[in-house]
Motif scaffolding. Structure first.
Motif, PDB file in Angstrom:
ATOM      1  N   VAL A   1       0.844  -1.202   0.000  1.00 21.44           N
ATOM      2  CA  VAL A   1       0.000   0.000   0.000  1.00 21.44           C
ATOM      3  C   VAL A   1       0.879   1.251   0.000  1.00 21.44           C
ATOM      4  O   VAL A   1       0.614   2.211  -0.727  1.00 21.44           O
ATOM      5  CB  VAL A   1      -0.956   0.002   1.218  1.00 21.44           C
ATOM      6  CG1 VAL A   1      -1.621   1.357   1.359  1.00 21.44           C
ATOM      7  CG2 VAL A   1      -2.007  -1.069   1.065  1.00 21.44           C
ATOM      8  N   ILE A   2       1.961   1.217   0.809  1.00 21.04           N
ATOM      9  CA  ILE A   2       2.844   2.383   0.855  1.00 21.04           C
ATOM     10  C   ILE A   2       3.504   2.596  -0.511  1.00 21.04           C
ATOM     11  O   ILE A   2       3.622   3.720  -1.004  1.00 21.04           O
ATOM     12  CB  ILE A   2       3.886   2.220   1.974  1.00 21.04           C
ATOM     13  CG1 ILE A   2       3.195   2.283   3.336  1.00 21.04           C
ATOM     14  CG2 ILE A   2       4.954   3.288   1.891  1.00 21.04           C
ATOM     15  CD1 ILE A   2       4.116   2.135   4.515  1.00 21.04           C
ATOM     16  N   THR A   3       3.897   1.480  -1.169  1.00 20.66           N
ATOM     17  CA  THR A   3       4.480   1.586  -2.505  1.00 20.66           C
ATOM     18  C   THR A   3       3.499   2.243  -3.473  1.00 20.66           C
ATOM     19  O   THR A   3       3.840   3.165  -4.212  1.00 20.66           O
ATOM     20  CB  THR A   3       4.839   0.183  -3.038  1.00 20.66           C
ATOM     21  OG1 THR A   3       5.489  -0.533  -2.011  1.00 20.66           O
ATOM     22  CG2 THR A   3       5.700   0.272  -4.256  1.00 20.66           C
ATOM     23  N   VAL A   4       2.250   1.727  -3.446  1.00 18.35           N
ATOM     24  CA  VAL A   4       1.242   2.271  -4.356  1.00 18.35           C
ATOM     25  C   VAL A   4       0.987   3.737  -4.037  1.00 18.35           C
ATOM     26  O   VAL A   4       0.829   4.561  -4.946  1.00 18.35           O
ATOM     27  CB  VAL A   4      -0.051   1.440  -4.256  1.00 18.35           C
ATOM     28  CG1 VAL A   4      -1.166   2.116  -5.014  1.00 18.35           C
ATOM     29  CG2 VAL A   4       0.192   0.051  -4.795  1.00 18.35           C
ATOM     30  N   ALA A   5       0.981   4.081  -2.741  1.00 22.39           N
ATOM     31  CA  ALA A   5       0.744   5.469  -2.362  1.00 22.39           C
ATOM     32  C   ALA A   5       1.833   6.367  -2.940  1.00 22.39           C
ATOM     33  O   ALA A   5       1.541   7.458  -3.452  1.00 22.39           O
ATOM     34  CB  ALA A   5       0.693   5.597  -0.841  1.00 22.39           C
ATOM     35  N   ALA A   6       3.093   5.892  -2.875  1.00 23.79           N
ATOM     36  CA  ALA A   6       4.186   6.695  -3.418  1.00 23.79           C
ATOM     37  C   ALA A   6       3.990   6.906  -4.919  1.00 23.79           C
ATOM     38  O   ALA A   6       4.125   8.029  -5.424  1.00 23.79           O
ATOM     39  CB  ALA A   6       5.520   6.006  -3.144  1.00 23.79           C
ATOM     40  N   ALA A   7       3.630   5.832  -5.621  1.00 23.28           N
ATOM     41  CA  ALA A   7       3.410   5.951  -7.064  1.00 23.28           C
ATOM     42  C   ALA A   7       2.250   6.896  -7.351  1.00 23.28           C
ATOM     43  O   ALA A   7       2.329   7.765  -8.230  1.00 23.28           O
ATOM     44  CB  ALA A   7       3.121   4.567  -7.651  1.00 23.28           C
ATOM     45  N   GLU A   8       1.175   6.743  -6.556  1.00 27.71           N
ATOM     46  CA  GLU A   8      -0.014   7.567  -6.759  1.00 27.71           C
ATOM     47  C   GLU A   8       0.314   9.049  -6.563  1.00 27.71           C
ATOM     48  O   GLU A   8      -0.145   9.902  -7.329  1.00 27.71           O
ATOM     49  CB  GLU A   8      -1.096   7.105  -5.776  1.00 27.71           C
ATOM     50  CG  GLU A   8      -2.305   7.988  -5.677  1.00 27.71           C
ATOM     51  CD  GLU A   8      -2.510   8.483  -4.276  1.00 27.71           C
ATOM     52  OE1 GLU A   8      -2.394   7.680  -3.336  1.00 27.71           O
ATOM     53  OE2 GLU A   8      -2.789   9.678  -4.113  1.00 27.71           O
ATOM     54  N   VAL A   9       1.112   9.334  -5.552  1.00 32.88           N
ATOM     55  CA  VAL A   9       1.457  10.734  -5.286  1.00 32.88           C
ATOM     56  C   VAL A   9       2.263  11.315  -6.439  1.00 32.88           C
ATOM     57  O   VAL A   9       2.005  12.427  -6.898  1.00 32.88           O
ATOM     58  CB  VAL A   9       2.248  10.842  -3.975  1.00 32.88           C
ATOM     59  CG1 VAL A   9       2.902  12.200  -3.863  1.00 32.88           C
ATOM     60  CG2 VAL A   9       1.330  10.632  -2.819  1.00 32.88           C
ATOM     61  N   ALA A  10       3.241  10.525  -6.933  1.00 40.93           N
ATOM     62  CA  ALA A  10       4.074  11.036  -8.024  1.00 40.93           C
ATOM     63  C   ALA A  10       3.207  11.381  -9.224  1.00 40.93           C
ATOM     64  O   ALA A  10       3.285  12.495  -9.764  1.00 40.93           O
ATOM     65  CB  ALA A  10       5.130   9.994  -8.395  1.00 40.93           C
TER      66      ALA A  10
ATOM     67  N   ILE B   1       6.939  11.633   0.810  1.00 34.93           N
ATOM     68  CA  ILE B   1       5.692  11.972   0.138  1.00 34.93           C
ATOM     69  C   ILE B   1       5.187  13.349   0.546  1.00 34.93           C
ATOM     70  O   ILE B   1       4.822  14.174  -0.294  1.00 34.93           O
ATOM     71  CB  ILE B   1       4.630  10.883   0.434  1.00 34.93           C
ATOM     72  CG1 ILE B   1       5.039   9.575  -0.241  1.00 34.93           C
ATOM     73  CG2 ILE B   1       3.270  11.322  -0.034  1.00 34.93           C
ATOM     74  CD1 ILE B   1       4.072   8.454  -0.054  1.00 34.93           C
TER      75      ILE B   1
ATOM     76  N   LEU C   1       7.031  16.180  -0.921  1.00 36.53           N
ATOM     77  CA  LEU C   1       6.617  16.394  -2.302  1.00 36.53           C
ATOM     78  C   LEU C   1       5.344  17.248  -2.352  1.00 36.53           C
ATOM     79  O   LEU C   1       5.233  18.169  -3.169  1.00 36.53           O
ATOM     80  CB  LEU C   1       6.359  15.030  -2.935  1.00 36.53           C
ATOM     81  CG  LEU C   1       6.743  14.863  -4.383  1.00 36.53           C
ATOM     82  CD1 LEU C   1       8.204  15.188  -4.560  1.00 36.53           C
ATOM     83  CD2 LEU C   1       6.459  13.451  -4.833  1.00 36.53           C
TER      84      LEU C   1
ATOM     85  N   LEU D   1       5.388  -1.145 -11.225  1.00 35.27           N
ATOM     86  CA  LEU D   1       4.441  -0.050 -10.996  1.00 35.27           C
ATOM     87  C   LEU D   1       5.183   1.255 -10.711  1.00 35.27           C
ATOM     88  O   LEU D   1       4.845   2.305 -11.262  1.00 35.27           O
ATOM     89  CB  LEU D   1       3.534  -0.406  -9.812  1.00 35.27           C
ATOM     90  CG  LEU D   1       2.618   0.719  -9.364  1.00 35.27           C
ATOM     91  CD1 LEU D   1       1.457   0.873 -10.325  1.00 35.27           C
ATOM     92  CD2 LEU D   1       2.108   0.501  -7.956  1.00 35.27           C
ATOM     93  N   LEU D   2       6.213   1.162  -9.876  1.00 31.92           N
ATOM     94  CA  LEU D   2       6.971   2.369  -9.538  1.00 31.92           C
ATOM     95  C   LEU D   2       7.646   2.938 -10.778  1.00 31.92           C
ATOM     96  O   LEU D   2       7.653   4.151 -10.993  1.00 31.92           O
ATOM     97  CB  LEU D   2       8.011   2.048  -8.464  1.00 31.92           C
ATOM     98  CG  LEU D   2       7.468   1.956  -7.055  1.00 31.92           C
ATOM     99  CD1 LEU D   2       8.566   1.566  -6.093  1.00 31.92           C
ATOM    100  CD2 LEU D   2       6.867   3.282  -6.622  1.00 31.92           C
TER     101      LEU D   2
ATOM    102  N   ALA E   1       5.160   4.673 -12.787  1.00 30.13           N
ATOM    103  CA  ALA E   1       4.790   5.944 -12.157  1.00 30.13           C
ATOM    104  C   ALA E   1       5.840   7.007 -12.432  1.00 30.13           C
ATOM    105  O   ALA E   1       5.504   8.165 -12.702  1.00 30.13           O
ATOM    106  CB  ALA E   1       4.612   5.741 -10.652  1.00 30.13           C
TER     107      ALA E   1
ATOM    108  N   ALA F   1       4.974  10.318 -14.383  1.00 28.78           N
ATOM    109  CA  ALA F   1       5.104  11.627 -13.740  1.00 28.78           C
ATOM    110  C   ALA F   1       5.960  12.559 -14.593  1.00 28.78           C
ATOM    111  O   ALA F   1       5.627  13.737 -14.772  1.00 28.78           O
ATOM    112  CB  ALA F   1       5.723  11.461 -12.352  1.00 28.78           C
TER     113      ALA F   1
END
Lengths: 101, 168, 327
Positions: free
Chosen positions: A66-75, B65, B68, B151-152, B155, B159
């Motif tokens: 979830v934290i990983t996805v949150a980081a991606a989502e924020v970017a 986060i 950012l 996924l990262l 992203a 971005a």
């Protein structure tokens, strides 16, 4: 007086609902993203409470993802906000009602 | 007793911070309140005997986060006051009511069904160490782990494409 | 329980005062060394060798007027210096100063608390320091301060990544996240010999994280006046100043712990070895400031993302391969 699993679940539910209401009533894109973070955190708290309750590691793994996805989502989310602001000069979601400009 | 005190302290801080996030007009204050909430939730993770996730929460959420968020708020100079009344009145009322309803339902289920056992009541190895998480992550959850890295990557690319000014 | 609390409080008290004292005298050391490197004398009026200069500076800063800029955000403006200083000091909680010793029949570890995620703790806590800079820049209501704050946040996020990755090689070798265990693992060989690349990356990122020359863009005095703390005066300014020096001590202590074997060394007592290593790094910090010119902003970002980050990943890959093949 002991703190039971229910205490954590109710707290997490409250945090989740606050985030949800925030998404409903706020119009600022950045604030809405922050409210989503709030909801993700509430879910994390639930996962951890259950993981600790059942002494299982799976819940922790979920939180990790979830934290990983949150980081991606924020970017991506913040990049979208920046792009929107460049094009329309606003981050108010009510004014952003066209897919193309 | 001590656990109860710490739990209620963190819970109160987390809830107050969360309310502030939603009700504050200035996004900078919202972000600061959210940081406070994140710290309180991290404290709860420590209380639940999972220090690794607790520190991860501070490292990733508070350390990266939220910086950012603040960076973007400052970059776009969004700190002027946004009127909360600009949202439709009906939307606010219905949103709050529906949220309250959800809270009541979930809380009722949580209290009725979860039973009396205290978290971490099962004796034995603490699940929250970095070692336990690492072992699970690189054995049973290896495939999801690799997916997360893809996924990262997606992203990052997304971005950059989105925020870049002149792509052509 | 009571004995534990008492020893903890005594240790916290000693370490806290020691750090603040070191930070204060580090300003003296820096002025003296830079002066020597520039063929000057440096402070030499207040006390013998100017040794009372930091105290005179402290009195001066206490007595100065505390200015709040017009239209500044009062709450955040006051909060920022504290947010800057507190994480810098708190990071010391897990750094071991020496092996455990016998005091009055008690076994006392020379570390405030040894947690099993010590490295992550230090990384997490030091990553919070950037808030102080960012909030100060925003709350001051000044262009220079805001520019400094934006630079600071971009720089610190970029270099934190390589900083974290450079430590992973050490973690692989030591097999633990606890700083005490990491020092114990260096009983025979210091990790600087096994991780030279990791050490260099750590040092470079450490300098960037503390916003010291040649990476002092957030406060570049020649272009941004003083960056994020232009508007600050009196004790609030002093707190930013202290935070910078305490951060230098933190990074030096971490470098000594992770790569130079912490308290290990022949002849001298362990604590003395630790102090010696920390001061060697502090000297290096000051020497670098006197020698190297400041980077341009785009050079800084390119260096961080295109040079340091791939190198740090390469270091992890090679270390992992070697350790894996040996096992």
């Amino acid at each position: 007086m002991t703190i039971t699993l229910s205490h954590y679940l109710v707290l997490a539910a409250a945090l989740f609902v606050i985030g949800l209401v925030g998404v409903f009533i706020r119009r600022n894109a950045i604030t809405i993203l922050m409210c989503i973070e709030l909801m993700l955190n509430a879910v994390n708290l639930t996962f951890i409470a259950f993981a600790s309750h059942m002494n299982a590691v799976d819940g922790l793994i979920f939180v990790f993802f979830v934290i990983t996805v949150a980081a991606a989502e924020v970017a991506v989310g913040l990049a979208i906000v920046i792009a929107l602001f460049r094009n329309r000069d606003t981050v108010n979601l009510d004014e952003l009602n066209l897919m193309r400009w | 007793m001590f656990t109860a005190f710490v739990f209620y302290l963190f819970a109160a801080v987390a809830l107050a911070g969360a309310l502030f996030v939603v009700l504050q007009r200035n996004p900078v204050y919202s972000a600061l309140a959210l940081i406070l909430t994140l710290f309180a939730v991290s404290g709860l993770f420590f209380l639940l005997n999972t220090p690794f996730i607790g520190i991860l929460q501070i490292l990733v959420y508070a350390g990266a986060i939220m910086v950012l968020y603040l960076f973007v708020i400052m970059l776009l100079n969004l700190s002027r006051e946004e009127s909360i009344l600009r949202a439709h009145r009906l939307q606010r009322v219905v949103g709050t009511l529906l949220g309250g309803l959800l809270l009541v339902v979930v809380a009722a289920v949580a209290i009725r069904q979860a039973g009396p056992g205290a978290p971490g009541s099962v004796p034995g190895a603490a699940p929250g160490t970095a070692e336990a998480v690492g072992r699970a992550l690189f054995s049973d959850f290896l495939f999801p782990f690799e997916m997360a890295s893809i996924l990262l990557l997606a992203a990052i690319v997304g971005a950059i494409v989105m925020a870049k000014e002149d792509l052509r | 329980m009571a004995a534990f609390l008492i020893t903890a409080f005594i240790k916290i008290f000693i370490v806290f005062n020691l750090i603040l004292l070191t930070a204060a005298y580090l300003t003296w050391l820096e002025r003296k060394l830079i002066a020597r490197l520039q063929v000057r004398l440096g402070p030499n009026r207040v006390g013998p060798f100017g040794l009372l200069q930091p105290i005179a500076d402290a009195i001066k800063l206490f007595c100065k007027e505390d200015i709040l800029p017009a239209r500044a955000n009062r709450f955040v403006y006051t909060l920022a210096p504290m947010v800057s200083l507190i994480p810098a000091v708190v990071a010391f909680a897990v750094i071991p100063f020496g092996d455990s010793v016998q005091v009055l029949g008690y076994k006392v570890d020379l570390v405030i608390t040894d947690v099993n995620i010590g490295v992550l703790y230090v990384l997490a806590i030091t990553s919070l320091g950037v808030y102080g800079l960012v909030l100060a820049g925003w709350a001051s209501n000044s262009k220079y301060a805001l520019l400094g704050a934006l630079r600071a946040s971009a720089q610190m996020i970029s270099y934190e990544l390589s900083l974290g990755l450079s430590v992973i090689g050490v973690l692989i070798l030591a097999g633990s996240l606890s700083l005490v265990d990491i020092v114990r693992a260096q009983e025979r060989v210091w990790f600087i010999l096994l991780q030279p690349l990791g050490f260099l990356i750590f040092l470079t990122c450490g300098v960037a994280e503390t916003n010291r020359a040649p990476f002092d863009l957030p406060e570049a005095e020649t272009e941004l006046v003083a960056g994020f703390h232009v508007e600050y005066s009196s004790m609030k300014f002093a707190m930013f100043f202290m935070a910078e020096y305490v951060n230098m001590v933190t990074v030096s202590a971490m470098a000594a712990t992770l790569f130079l074997g912490g308290w290990h060394g022949p002849l001298l007592p362990p604590v003395a070895w630790f102090m010696l290593k920390v001061f060697a790094f502090l000297f290096l910090f000051i020497w670098m400031r006197a020698t190297l010119p400041r980077l341009r902003y785009d050079q800084l970002m390119r260096f961080g993302w295109k040079v340091l980050l791939p190198l740090a990943l390469l270091n992890i890959l090679v270390t992992g391969l070697v350790v894996g093949l040996q096992a």
